[in-house]
Design an enzyme around this catalytic site. Sequence first.
Site, PDB file in Angstrom:
ATOM      1  N   GLU A 191      33.091   7.061  21.691  1.00 30.36           N
ATOM      2  CA  GLU A 191      32.960   8.421  21.912  1.00 30.36           C
ATOM      3  C   GLU A 191      31.356   8.772  21.508  1.00 30.36           C
ATOM      4  O   GLU A 191      31.256   9.369  20.374  1.00 30.36           O
ATOM      5  CB  GLU A 191      33.670   9.239  20.649  1.00 30.36           C
ATOM      6  CG  GLU A 191      35.363   9.263  20.765  1.00 30.36           C
ATOM      7  CD  GLU A 191      36.215  10.036  19.807  1.00 30.36           C
ATOM      8  OE1 GLU A 191      35.640  10.237  18.718  1.00 30.36           O
ATOM      9  OE2 GLU A 191      37.083  10.629  20.632  1.00 30.36           O
ATOM     10  N   GLU A 387      42.596   6.888  24.420  1.00 30.69           N
ATOM     11  CA  GLU A 387      42.967   7.583  23.296  1.00 30.69           C
ATOM     12  C   GLU A 387      43.623   8.584  23.692  1.00 30.69           C
ATOM     13  O   GLU A 387      43.093   9.588  24.361  1.00 30.69           O
ATOM     14  CB  GLU A 387      41.757   7.892  22.115  1.00 30.69           C
ATOM     15  CG  GLU A 387      41.393   6.725  21.411  1.00 30.69           C
ATOM     16  CD  GLU A 387      40.281   7.162  20.036  1.00 30.69           C
ATOM     17  OE1 GLU A 387      40.562   8.186  19.632  1.00 30.69           O
ATOM     18  OE2 GLU A 387      39.481   6.459  20.123  1.00 30.69           O
TER      19      GLU A 387
END
Length: 494
Positions: A191, A387
């Site tokens: 991320e 995810e």
Amino acid sequence: MTKTLFPDNFLWGGAIAANQAEGAWNVDGKGMSVADVAKFKPNIDKKDYKAQWHVSQADIDEAKTSDDEVYYAKRHGIDFYHRYKEDLALFGELGFKTLRISIAWTRIFPNGDEEKPNEKGIAFYHDLFDEMLKNGIEPLVTLSHYEMPLHLVEAYDGWVSKDVVTFFNRYTDVVIKEYASKVKYWLTFNEIDSVFRHPFTTVGVLEEKYSDKLAAEEAIYQAVHNQFVASSIATRQLKETNPDALMGAMLTKTTTYPETCNPLDIEAAQKANRQNYFYSDVQIRGKYPKHVLNHWKKNNFKIDVTEEELANLEKYTVDFLSFSYYMSMVDSHEKANKEIVGGNLNQGVRNPYLDMTDFGWQIDPLGLKISMIDMYDRYQIPLMIVENGIGNFDTLTEDGKVHDSYRIEYFKQHLQQVGYAIDDGVECLGYTSWGCIDLVSAGTSQMDKRYGFIYVDLNDYNEGTLKRYKKDSFDWYQEVITTNGASLYGEGDE
Ligand code: BG6
């Protein structure tokens, strides 16, 4: 629907991260990482994510002198370090084709700036990858998942310093060469866009150290530039070591919808989406978008960017775009008096069309398909969902069962949309659900926010047997994988 929408070689699996699962924070030479400083804060509202994540210099000083493993929950994780064989056997039983893990930098270089790696750390991941392969599971490895060495924060100012690029690429050089024959799929920074949301965990920046907000912003831009550079060098190292291996970028995909068709709302949403894409634009297109360079100019930011670095960014772009997807967001030009909701440190206007999880994260399965099409149309490179999942409270019944129908419903709806996106022309390499086994929450450092198909008997206060139990969703996901996704669709789902 009897026919599957998923390609034959689709990589079904799950995802975990070292700092949330391994535990053994001070075992076999491991150094202290930024994750070992994060504390479970029971008295702060679980939805106040920002306060939950926040770390100050005083918190670091306290953590360094404390051996506590109750409140510093990432220090114990789920003891994956010692129990990985049992867990991998369960993942094998689920039929996983892949498992996303991360390597803890501090197991390989405990302080980050050593010349020579820690042999015990290297041996651990060899054993782990061997065991995965034995279970028919292809490793997918994140090089940095919120777990940089704490020493680099204190002695070098974290990623603001170019020295950290050198140290990181010393680490990536070692692990890429060591595991080249065992690992084909790699990701650089988890991320990468989250640097402004929680700068301490991502780039080792304590905002309060800077004179004002703008100075902190400038430092964070410098830090993320340095991560882009480190990512391009790691990509070069990978290609030189194994030209067939693939490097991916990793983005938190938060598609933002305009609240209304008022052009002012459209503009607000466009701005948010453009900022979200800034990171993947650099890693995939190999160039800084003009709007970011203009922003630096307007604010008189002096970011140290060399010609050589820019050349590397352009030459060593990533092969695929991986991303996390938990929710969509809504933006409006006028937020006053509107209900604001959050999740994963993002905040937006409440979307009245969506339900929420126990922790207030909005649930938007169709948003996943919309996001996939948007990303694929923009970049035309393969995607991978690394995810996605629902963090909720679970109840273990007396006969050792967890009836998590809400999780099955969540995954069913999201995975159906993945199939529809593929059917609509999106190239997608695989799907790894987040926290396929319960683990410590990144944001709240607690255990009872559970994502797994496998229940781990451990509570928020580190009490429990650590025994693993299969939830109802375990059997359900196993069938999805066995049928390559065909079981997701029934009558009327076409
Ligand atoms: C992602 C992170 O942002 O969200 C994971 O990459 C994290 O590390 C996941 O666990 C879910 O967030 P949380 O705070 O519920 O654990």
